[in-house]
Enzyme design. Structure first.
Site, PDB file in Angstrom:
ATOM      1  N   ASP A  88      47.993  51.799  56.457  1.00  0.00           N
ATOM      2  CA  ASP A  88      47.544  52.373  54.987  1.00  0.00           C
ATOM      3  C   ASP A  88      47.178  51.029  54.222  1.00  0.00           C
ATOM      4  OD1 ASP A  88      50.394  51.433  54.996  1.00  0.00           O
ATOM      5  OD2 ASP A  88      50.362  52.164  52.947  1.00  0.00           O
ATOM      6  N   GLU A 153      53.364  51.682  53.498  1.00  0.00           N
ATOM      7  CA  GLU A 153      53.952  50.367  53.057  1.00  0.00           C
ATOM      8  C   GLU A 153      53.365  50.196  51.816  1.00  0.00           C
ATOM      9  OE1 GLU A 153      54.037  45.942  52.621  1.00  0.00           O
ATOM     10  OE2 GLU A 153      52.442  47.541  52.560  1.00  0.00           O
ATOM     11  N   ASP A 177      51.811  41.312  58.987  1.00  0.00           N
ATOM     12  CA  ASP A 177      51.255  41.055  57.745  1.00  0.00           C
ATOM     13  C   ASP A 177      50.765  39.862  57.141  1.00  0.00           C
ATOM     14  OD1 ASP A 177      50.764  42.434  55.444  1.00  0.00           O
ATOM     15  OD2 ASP A 177      52.377  43.569  55.058  1.00  0.00           O
TER      16      ASP A 177
END
Length: 419
Positions: A88, A153, A177
């Protein structure tokens, strides 16, 4: 990593760009979310061609998690690895401020532009591309390799927790990330609702009498005492708590949203305060929540009204959208853990310079692995100031180097015997 494999990444960088372009073209903005089925099918098809076994399940309707598993040749005795990333992306809002189409990859000079290139579809593309090159070059892994692409997230939806609840485990979890290719742990965040609620409801015309007798009170006015107490606790934490890599006072309690009262003709009988609590990597979110509760209870113990109308607490949630709450557990990094040492070595082999082991300024899903007892770290391409930004961008060279580091680290870790 062999020179030949490194050269392959350079030679096929257009393939990496195309893969990222495909991922960016899926507008998986969250909120509103519930829009990731198509991208997860795309990734599943990609992995299945590389002999990964895949599993998809809906965490929320039209928002499935995906796990791709490639079993090692000696799974019981060699290290296993999870590579985890969320698919996302942050909402765009008014796209008129962008100079490029948010969901179409644009190359300008050394940068690639598009929503998610830095946070964090660029890293996901690198992981997928690395898996493809390992497969095509016939580089066998003795330990298991998992690729997890998770949902939610951006809005505190526990997609990674859902993987853990399904039993997915490993000897190390790498959350890719954005960390500017530094190795990070993180503090944690938990949201909560503190509610002041009166058992009695009074007409506004009763206020003078209530002031005289002290038998009733406005929940809104009572909430001011709670807010003052939270501020006092925040100041106390700033003096008494610390953790390497964080400046004093990073443990904060933010009174973010307040809701209360019914109507001007009523004395307010309920008031709710939504708070956000940041805590250090060595703290557990459950203990932090309990610490806040106990402090507030003590702060009002001499108020007879609160004895009759005790404070109410709700903590966390699995979705900011569904529950109006979230949890991001903290994650400590052990610099001496073999996977961390090997990741440092892999970085140096590609970059020819050392990387740091430090702490993220933000939070990621890494905390869920730490909370489950799985050693973890954040390490990925992209800078924090690019995440959620207008004209989000990343350097192509950064993605190339990150892919090379993964190609160094994955076979090195998965071909080492378990300790």
């Amino acid at each position: 990593m062999s020179t030949a494999l490194a050269n392959l990444v350079d030679e096929r960088k257009d393939e990496l760009k195309q893969l990222l372009s495909d991922l960016i073209s899926f507008p998986t903005v969250s909120p509103p979310a519930r829009n990731t089925s198509e991208i997860q099918k795309y990734i599943a098809d990609y992995l299945e061609k590389l002999d990964f076994q895949t599993e998809r399940w809906d965490v929320f309707p039209n928002d499935p998690n995906l796990v791709g598993m490639k079993k090692g040749t000696q799974s019981d005795t060699y290290n296993s690895l999870i590579i985890n990333g969320h698919i996302d992306v942050a909402e765009v809002g008014d796209a008129s401020g962008w100079s490029v189409p948010p969901f179409s990859l644009t190359e300008k000079g050394k940068h690639l532009y598009g929503r998610g290139v830095s946070d964090m579809k660029g890293a996901v593309a690198c992981a997928l591309f690395a898996a493809k090159l390992l497969h095509e070059e016939g580089i066998a892994l003795k330990g298991d390799l998992q690729l997890q692409t998770v949902i939610g997230e951006e809005v505190g939806e526990a997609g990674t927790l859902s993987c853990i609840e399904k039993g997915y485990d490993a000897d190390f979890a790498l959350v890719v990330d954005g960390s500017n290719r530094e190795i990070h742990g993180q503090g944690g965040v938990i949201t909560g609702w503190v509610t002041v609620k009166s058992k009695q409801v009074y007409h506004d015309a009763m206020r003078a009498e209530l002031n005289e007798t002290g038998e009733g009170a406005s929940a809104i006015e009572k909430m001011t005492k709670v807010i003052d107490s939270l501020r006092a606790l925040e100041k106390e934490w700033a003096k008494t708590k610390e953790y390497p890599g964080f400046k004093k006072g990073t443990t904060t309690i933010n009174p973010a949203v307040i809701e209360g009262g019914r109507h001007p003709a009523f004395v307010a009988d309920e008031c709710r305060l939504w708070i956000t609590v940041h805590f250090y990597p060595n703290e557990d979110y459950r203990e932090v929540a309990n610490e806040v509760e106990e402090y507030l209870k003590q702060s009002v113990k001499d108020d007879s009204w609160f004895q009759e109308n005790p404070l109410l607490f709700e903590w966390g949630g699995k979705s900011m959208i569904e529950d109006r709450g979230e949890i991001f557990p903290s994650a400590e990094v052990d610099p001496e853990y073999p996977a961390i040492k090997l990741l440092e070595q892999s970085h140096y082999a590609v970059e020819q310079e050392t990387t740091s082991v430090s702490m993220s300024k933000t939070v990621t899903d890494a905390g869920w692995f730490d909370d489950a007892g799985i050693p973890t770290a954040i390490y990925g391409p992209g800078k924090l100031n690019e995440a959620h930004s207008v004209d989000e961008k990343i350097e192509l060279e950064e993605l190339i180097r990150f892919t090379k580091t993964l190609l160094t680290f994955i076979p090195a870790w998965c071909n080492v015997t378990k300790q």
